[in-house]
Design a protein around this motif. Structure first.
Motif, PDB file in Angstrom:
ATOM      1  N   ARG A 374      37.012  40.129  26.405  1.00  0.00           N
ATOM      2  CA  ARG A 374      37.919  41.201  26.030  1.00  0.00           C
ATOM      3  C   ARG A 374      37.792  42.545  26.670  1.00  0.00           C
ATOM      4  O   ARG A 374      38.582  43.033  27.029  1.00  0.00           O
ATOM      5  N   LEU A 375      36.636  42.871  27.411  1.00  0.00           N
ATOM      6  CA  LEU A 375      36.315  43.945  28.151  1.00  0.00           C
ATOM      7  C   LEU A 375      37.039  43.921  29.610  1.00  0.00           C
ATOM      8  O   LEU A 375      37.897  44.801  30.030  1.00  0.00           O
ATOM      9  N   LEU A 376      36.859  42.790  30.150  1.00  0.00           N
ATOM     10  CA  LEU A 376      37.815  42.658  31.119  1.00  0.00           C
ATOM     11  C   LEU A 376      39.223  42.448  31.309  1.00  0.00           C
ATOM     12  O   LEU A 376      40.104  42.998  31.810  1.00  0.00           O
ATOM     13  N   GLN A 377      39.646  41.988  30.025  1.00  0.00           N
ATOM     14  CA  GLN A 377      41.213  42.124  29.889  1.00  0.00           C
ATOM     15  C   GLN A 377      41.565  43.466  29.463  1.00  0.00           C
ATOM     16  O   GLN A 377      42.834  43.800  29.855  1.00  0.00           O
ATOM     17  N   GLN A 378      40.723  44.205  28.773  1.00  0.00           N
ATOM     18  CA  GLN A 378      40.940  45.746  28.708  1.00  0.00           C
ATOM     19  C   GLN A 378      41.302  46.526  30.282  1.00  0.00           C
ATOM     20  O   GLN A 378      41.955  47.439  30.468  1.00  0.00           O
ATOM     21  N   ARG A 379      40.096  46.454  30.864  1.00  0.00           N
ATOM     22  CA  ARG A 379      39.758  47.180  32.114  1.00  0.00           C
ATOM     23  C   ARG A 379      40.383  46.797  33.363  1.00  0.00           C
ATOM     24  O   ARG A 379      40.497  47.728  34.215  1.00  0.00           O
ATOM     25  N   LYS A 380      40.505  45.290  33.529  1.00  0.00           N
ATOM     26  CA  LYS A 380      41.155  44.900  34.583  1.00  0.00           C
ATOM     27  C   LYS A 380      40.366  45.255  35.921  1.00  0.00           C
ATOM     28  O   LYS A 380      40.911  45.333  37.038  1.00  0.00           O
ATOM     29  N   GLU A 381      39.177  45.410  35.714  1.00  0.00           N
ATOM     30  CA  GLU A 381      38.232  45.933  37.094  1.00  0.00           C
ATOM     31  C   GLU A 381      36.861  45.265  36.796  1.00  0.00           C
ATOM     32  O   GLU A 381      36.224  45.026  35.729  1.00  0.00           O
ATOM     33  N   PRO A 382      35.963  45.038  38.079  1.00  0.00           N
ATOM     34  CA  PRO A 382      34.753  44.506  37.729  1.00  0.00           C
ATOM     35  C   PRO A 382      33.838  45.388  36.809  1.00  0.00           C
ATOM     36  O   PRO A 382      33.929  46.810  36.893  1.00  0.00           O
ATOM     37  N   ILE A 383      32.728  45.047  36.216  1.00  0.00           N
ATOM     38  CA  ILE A 383      31.824  45.786  35.419  1.00  0.00           C
ATOM     39  C   ILE A 383      30.481  45.523  35.834  1.00  0.00           C
ATOM     40  O   ILE A 383      29.866  44.319  35.755  1.00  0.00           O
ATOM     41  N   VAL A 384      29.841  46.596  36.217  1.00  0.00           N
ATOM     42  CA  VAL A 384      28.260  46.518  36.608  1.00  0.00           C
ATOM     43  C   VAL A 384      27.468  47.171  35.566  1.00  0.00           C
ATOM     44  O   VAL A 384      27.708  48.469  35.319  1.00  0.00           O
ATOM     45  N   LEU A 385      26.363  46.346  35.138  1.00  0.00           N
ATOM     46  CA  LEU A 385      25.762  46.645  34.129  1.00  0.00           C
ATOM     47  C   LEU A 385      24.322  47.444  34.550  1.00  0.00           C
ATOM     48  O   LEU A 385      23.200  47.224  35.098  1.00  0.00           O
ATOM     49  N   ASP A 386      24.775  48.777  35.245  1.00  0.00           N
ATOM     50  CA  ASP A 386      23.594  49.529  35.971  1.00  0.00           C
ATOM     51  C   ASP A 386      23.594  50.838  35.458  1.00  0.00           C
ATOM     52  O   ASP A 386      22.874  51.878  35.998  1.00  0.00           O
ATOM     53  N   GLY A 387      23.786  51.139  34.216  1.00  0.00           N
ATOM     54  CA  GLY A 387      23.799  52.318  33.439  1.00  0.00           C
ATOM     55  C   GLY A 387      24.971  52.753  32.892  1.00  0.00           C
ATOM     56  O   GLY A 387      25.351  53.410  32.046  1.00  0.00           O
ATOM     57  N   SER A 388      26.019  52.463  33.794  1.00  0.00           N
ATOM     58  CA  SER A 388      27.388  52.940  33.707  1.00  0.00           C
ATOM     59  C   SER A 388      28.039  52.308  32.469  1.00  0.00           C
ATOM     60  O   SER A 388      29.025  52.954  32.039  1.00  0.00           O
ATOM     61  N   GLU A 389      27.265  51.370  31.953  1.00  0.00           N
ATOM     62  CA  GLU A 389      28.259  50.831  30.764  1.00  0.00           C
ATOM     63  C   GLU A 389      27.829  51.602  29.348  1.00  0.00           C
ATOM     64  O   GLU A 389      28.359  51.339  28.224  1.00  0.00           O
ATOM     65  N   GLY A 390      27.094  52.744  29.531  1.00  0.00           N
ATOM     66  CA  GLY A 390      27.073  53.637  28.480  1.00  0.00           C
ATOM     67  C   GLY A 390      28.199  54.375  28.411  1.00  0.00           C
ATOM     68  O   GLY A 390      28.502  55.026  27.092  1.00  0.00           O
TER      69      GLY A 390
END
Length: 427
Positions: A374-390
């Protein structure tokens, strides 16, 4: 005899030093060049110790330099065999490592009576070494490694043709001449009255091998000898200036300088000048390179691996091969614990595991209703769980944390075609 040995040892030192410098200056990144340079360096250090031993004025000083010259001598057999194995293309790693270990052990015993017991008059020489009880170990070590090197050269010379055969034959003949001459030093250690007349043959050996490798294999050309010669000439000039200053200043300070003291000042001046002329600039370059490699090596390696991956993907024939190569190369490039590719077609309900590296127990299926999808379909970009997921919505963050309990992911990358999310790369 002593005059002959002084002259020959000094010439051997100068020639071997010039050869070592020429090799290092020209081809230090070439393994064969470097190994020949290391061998020539040990011969040069042995010759320098030999020279200082021959001009020693007291028994204690002669004993000290007789022991000192043996330090590089312990490494000459294994360094030469190492060079020969490189030349012949026949690696013998355990024999070489064992040889260097033996050399280190002999070096540790060097300044004890076990190796060089004392110096006594022999024939026309006032101070000649006498072998200690363990010195025979070095002679056996020397003989075994030299015989092995000769045997290796002879075998490859018989099998080779053309220029390579000439190179190996030159080296074989030179080795027989040079090491036979050097071996004439040892009978007097056991009070066997055979004079060390063969020292001059060491010089013939060095020149012959240098000619052979420069003509047939190693790039030792005139320019390199001139370049190395300039360094030595600069060092001699500096040493002469230091010597003149000492001669002028010594009477003013009411100091008396003996011929041995003047020689020591001259040699020390040469060593200091060589250190600053030649070693310091290279140390600076080496330190800069080390710093660059320390901070940039990982990034450069990753970039190179990813470039190579791109070239390989273009040449791969099937989608499955692309997936498998991608997870393998990315895992290595970024030093990851694991990487997984999930993919699906428009006719499949969920994402199937297509390739995995480092995590064989990973789930076979990733549901299309997963928070990842769901998140990738919405954002269309890589997601790195380094704190920015906040920055994500609280509900999504909680779902990601629940997912990480089952799948220890750190980043996920979309594989999309137009508006269709065909795959996910999980890192």
């Amino acid at each position: 005899m002593t005059t002959y040995l002084i002259i020959v040892s000094l010439v051997n030192f100068l020639v071997s030093s010039l050869l070592a410098f020429a090799v290092v200056l020209r081809g230090r990144r070439n393994e064969l060049n470097r190994q020949f340079g290391i061998f020539a360096m040990f011969v040069g250090l042995w010759s320098a110790g030999y020279f200082l031993w021959q001009i020693a004025a007291t028994p204690d000083r002669a004993l000290f330099f007789a022991r000192t010259l043996m330090l590089p001598a312990y490494f000459i057999p294994v360094a030469y065999l190492h060079f020969v194995t490189r030349l012949c293309g026949t690696p013998r790693p355990w024999l070489i490592r064992g040889g260097y270990l033996i050399s280190l052990i002999l070096s540790a015993l060097n300044f004890t009576p076990l190796m060089v017991r004392e110096v006594l008059p022999a024939m026309e020489m006032p101070y000649w070494p006498r072998a200690g009880s363990v010195f025979i170990t070095y002679l056996v070590f020397f003989s075994v490694y030299m015989v092995d090197a000769l045997n290796l050269l002879a075998q490859h010379a018989r099998r080779s043709t053309g220029a390579r055969a000439s190179l190996l034959k030159y080296t074989l003949v030179a080795t027989l001449i040079g090491f036979s001459g050097g071996a004439t030093n040892f009978p007097l250690w056991y009070d066997i009255p055979i004079p060390p007349l063969g020292n001059a043959l060491v010089l013939i050996y060095l020149v012959t091998v240098a000619h052979a490798v420069s003509r047939y294999q190693l790039p030792l050309v005139t320019y390199d000898f001139v370049h190395a010669g300039i360094y030595i000439a600069l060092s001699v000039t500096f040493a002469i200036i230091v010597l003149l200053v000492c001669v002028i200043v010594a009477p003013l300070l009411e100091l008396r300088l003996s011929s041995v003291s003047l020689l020591n000042i001259f040699l020390l001046g040469m060593l200091v000048s060589l250190f600053f002329y030649w070693a310091v600039p290279r140390m600076k370059v080496a330190v800069n390179r080390l710093l660059q490699q320390t901070y940039l090596r990982r990034r450069n390696t990753q970039q190179q691996q990813l470039r190579e991956l791109g070239h390989r993907i273009v040449s791969l024939g099937s989608e499955q091969e692309i997936f498998e190569n991608t997870v393998k190369e990315i895992t290595g490039a970024f030093n990851l614990a694991a990487a997984v590719v999930f993919a699906r077609t428009e006719f499949e309900p969920d994402y199937q595991r297509r390739a995995v590296q480092g995590w064989p127990q990973c789930a076979q299926v990733l549901p299309v209703a997963s928070v990842l999808v769901r998140l990738l379909q919405q954002r269309k970009e890589p997601i790195v769980l380094d704190g920015s997921e906040g920055e994500l919505e609280a509900k999504d963050v909680m779902e990601l944390e629940d997912l990480r309990m089952r799948m220890p992911l750190d980043a996920f990358v979309p594989i999309a075609s137009d508006d269709f999310l065909s795959g996910i790369l999980v890192l």
